[in-house]
Design a protein around this motif. Sequence first.
Motif, PDB file in Angstrom:
ATOM      1  N   VAL A  48       0.924  -1.145  -0.107  1.00 24.96           N
ATOM      2  CA  VAL A  48      -0.024  -0.103  -0.006  1.00 24.96           C
ATOM      3  C   VAL A  48       0.944   1.360   0.093  1.00 24.96           C
ATOM      4  O   VAL A  48       0.719   2.114  -0.701  1.00 24.96           O
ATOM      5  CB  VAL A  48      -0.944   0.113   1.097  1.00 24.96           C
ATOM      6  CG1 VAL A  48      -1.838   1.331   1.179  1.00 24.96           C
ATOM      7  CG2 VAL A  48      -2.006  -1.276   1.153  1.00 24.96           C
ATOM      8  N   SER A  49       1.907   1.193   0.720  1.00 23.82           N
ATOM      9  CA  SER A  49       2.970   2.377   0.849  1.00 23.82           C
ATOM     10  C   SER A  49       4.204   1.789   1.422  1.00 23.82           C
ATOM     11  O   SER A  49       4.191   0.838   2.025  1.00 23.82           O
ATOM     12  CB  SER A  49       2.343   3.483   1.746  1.00 23.82           C
ATOM     13  OG  SER A  49       2.297   3.106   3.019  1.00 23.82           O
ATOM     14  N   GLY A  50       5.227   2.354   0.950  1.00 21.51           N
ATOM     15  CA  GLY A  50       6.761   1.977   1.145  1.00 21.51           C
ATOM     16  C   GLY A  50       7.296   1.256   0.209  1.00 21.51           C
ATOM     17  O   GLY A  50       6.563   1.178  -0.939  1.00 21.51           O
ATOM     18  N   SER A  51       8.262   0.181   0.405  1.00 22.65           N
ATOM     19  CA  SER A  51       8.982  -0.649  -0.512  1.00 22.65           C
ATOM     20  C   SER A  51       9.530  -1.765   0.111  1.00 22.65           C
ATOM     21  O   SER A  51       9.882  -1.919   1.339  1.00 22.65           O
ATOM     22  CB  SER A  51       9.876   0.352  -1.182  1.00 22.65           C
ATOM     23  OG  SER A  51      10.891   0.821  -0.354  1.00 22.65           O
ATOM     24  N   PHE A  52       9.698  -2.845  -0.667  1.00 20.63           N
ATOM     25  CA  PHE A  52      10.330  -3.986  -0.155  1.00 20.63           C
ATOM     26  C   PHE A  52      11.365  -4.561  -1.447  1.00 20.63           C
ATOM     27  O   PHE A  52      11.264  -4.151  -2.442  1.00 20.63           O
ATOM     28  CB  PHE A  52       9.370  -5.094  -0.063  1.00 20.63           C
ATOM     29  CG  PHE A  52       8.264  -5.044   0.902  1.00 20.63           C
ATOM     30  CD1 PHE A  52       8.534  -5.853   2.332  1.00 20.63           C
ATOM     31  CD2 PHE A  52       7.137  -4.162   0.845  1.00 20.63           C
ATOM     32  CE1 PHE A  52       7.615  -5.482   3.353  1.00 20.63           C
ATOM     33  CE2 PHE A  52       6.510  -3.871   1.983  1.00 20.63           C
ATOM     34  CZ  PHE A  52       6.708  -4.496   3.357  1.00 20.63           C
ATOM     35  N   VAL A  68      12.398  -5.703  -6.499  1.00 17.15           N
ATOM     36  CA  VAL A  68      12.084  -4.692  -5.308  1.00 17.15           C
ATOM     37  C   VAL A  68      10.593  -4.586  -5.677  1.00 17.15           C
ATOM     38  O   VAL A  68       9.940  -4.524  -6.874  1.00 17.15           O
ATOM     39  CB  VAL A  68      12.629  -3.307  -5.511  1.00 17.15           C
ATOM     40  CG1 VAL A  68      13.956  -3.348  -4.993  1.00 17.15           C
ATOM     41  CG2 VAL A  68      12.784  -2.622  -7.010  1.00 17.15           C
ATOM     42  N   ALA A  69       9.596  -4.096  -4.667  1.00 17.70           N
ATOM     43  CA  ALA A  69       8.226  -3.838  -4.921  1.00 17.70           C
ATOM     44  C   ALA A  69       7.838  -2.466  -4.304  1.00 17.70           C
ATOM     45  O   ALA A  69       8.512  -2.266  -3.140  1.00 17.70           O
ATOM     46  CB  ALA A  69       7.596  -5.151  -4.465  1.00 17.70           C
ATOM     47  N   PHE A  70       7.016  -1.976  -5.041  1.00 24.91           N
ATOM     48  CA  PHE A  70       6.630  -0.614  -4.459  1.00 24.91           C
ATOM     49  C   PHE A  70       5.074  -0.561  -4.394  1.00 24.91           C
ATOM     50  O   PHE A  70       4.361  -1.702  -4.709  1.00 24.91           O
ATOM     51  CB  PHE A  70       7.145   0.476  -5.516  1.00 24.91           C
ATOM     52  CG  PHE A  70       8.590   0.400  -5.579  1.00 24.91           C
ATOM     53  CD1 PHE A  70       9.272   1.027  -4.738  1.00 24.91           C
ATOM     54  CD2 PHE A  70       9.346   0.028  -6.692  1.00 24.91           C
ATOM     55  CE1 PHE A  70      10.639   1.182  -4.705  1.00 24.91           C
ATOM     56  CE2 PHE A  70      10.745  -0.207  -6.617  1.00 24.91           C
ATOM     57  CZ  PHE A  70      11.409   0.634  -5.680  1.00 24.91           C
ATOM     58  N   VAL A  98       3.434  -0.203   4.710  1.00 27.93           N
ATOM     59  CA  VAL A  98       1.914  -0.452   5.114  1.00 27.93           C
ATOM     60  C   VAL A  98       1.733  -1.546   3.728  1.00 27.93           C
ATOM     61  O   VAL A  98       1.860  -1.386   2.567  1.00 27.93           O
ATOM     62  CB  VAL A  98       0.964   0.328   5.048  1.00 27.93           C
ATOM     63  CG1 VAL A  98      -0.508  -0.157   5.321  1.00 27.93           C
ATOM     64  CG2 VAL A  98       1.347   1.390   6.031  1.00 27.93           C
ATOM     65  N   ILE A  99       1.045  -2.721   4.107  1.00 25.60           N
ATOM     66  CA  ILE A  99       0.718  -3.863   3.346  1.00 25.60           C
ATOM     67  C   ILE A  99      -0.675  -4.308   3.475  1.00 25.60           C
ATOM     68  O   ILE A  99      -1.105  -4.291   4.662  1.00 25.60           O
ATOM     69  CB  ILE A  99       1.507  -4.964   3.149  1.00 25.60           C
ATOM     70  CG1 ILE A  99       1.778  -5.620   4.511  1.00 25.60           C
ATOM     71  CG2 ILE A  99       3.033  -4.591   2.563  1.00 25.60           C
ATOM     72  CD1 ILE A  99       2.846  -6.812   4.451  1.00 25.60           C
ATOM     73  N   ARG A 100      -1.353  -4.776   2.679  1.00 15.12           N
ATOM     74  CA  ARG A 100      -2.502  -5.717   2.807  1.00 15.12           C
ATOM     75  C   ARG A 100      -2.237  -7.144   2.472  1.00 15.12           C
ATOM     76  O   ARG A 100      -1.725  -7.474   1.400  1.00 15.12           O
ATOM     77  CB  ARG A 100      -3.648  -5.321   1.840  1.00 15.12           C
ATOM     78  CG  ARG A 100      -4.047  -3.866   1.929  1.00 15.12           C
ATOM     79  CD  ARG A 100      -5.157  -3.332   2.636  1.00 15.12           C
ATOM     80  NE  ARG A 100      -6.069  -3.816   2.889  1.00 15.12           N
ATOM     81  CZ  ARG A 100      -7.140  -3.745   3.767  1.00 15.12           C
ATOM     82  NH1 ARG A 100      -6.929  -2.663   4.881  1.00 15.12           N
ATOM     83  NH2 ARG A 100      -8.270  -4.252   3.884  1.00 15.12           N
ATOM     84  N   THR A 101      -2.484  -7.914   3.366  1.00 10.78           N
ATOM     85  CA  THR A 101      -2.274  -9.274   3.303  1.00 10.78           C
ATOM     86  C   THR A 101      -3.340 -10.441   3.475  1.00 10.78           C
ATOM     87  O   THR A 101      -4.486 -10.017   3.787  1.00 10.78           O
ATOM     88  CB  THR A 101      -1.184  -9.881   4.405  1.00 10.78           C
ATOM     89  OG1 THR A 101      -1.961  -9.849   5.509  1.00 10.78           O
ATOM     90  CG2 THR A 101       0.167  -9.116   4.323  1.00 10.78           C
TER      91      THR A 101
END
Length: 188
Positions: A48-52, A68-70, A98-101
Amino acid sequence: MSDFTLYNDFDSTPLREWMMANGTEERVAKKEYFSRVGGSTRKIGIVVSGSFAMCGTDDKGQRKIFSVAFPNEMISNYLAFQTGNPCTYNVQALENSVIRTADVSEVDAYLHSLSPDYHYRFMSGIAYALLRRFISVKCDSCRVRYLKLLERVPDLHQKMSMTDISSYLGISRESFQRMKRAIDNERL
């Protein structure tokens, strides 16, 4: 899974919309792991926001980022789960995110509800995106990959450190700084 949006080989829009509507919101602190090598995970996430970073460790103990994921991109170790194997790479937050899982079993049920072959196309899309990423790493120059990443994420330098960008590109931080300086000078 993050490279779906990069390569556009598979339309994951229905799944991403379903995850946003039905997933559970989670906050992930910078450097915290969503999944780890050797572990197992039953979740798929959408940023949702941030990065991995999807990363592993080389023979010298250095972290190497290969994807990478945005925002609006997915993170998981889905293929490992589907094959019954442990996770083969780490998924780590590069910044507070923030992620939705959703649980993989819920995702699988949703995929099967879309059409009889959607689950197969989803897994094939993941494999194809990984293949395309591998080909890009082997065939595109660091400069080309950097410019593609900048096009994809204009605020890249607010989301990733110079060290992380250079790891993603597979070059030293010093080489990246020289390349970035040359590109910045060309744009003036």
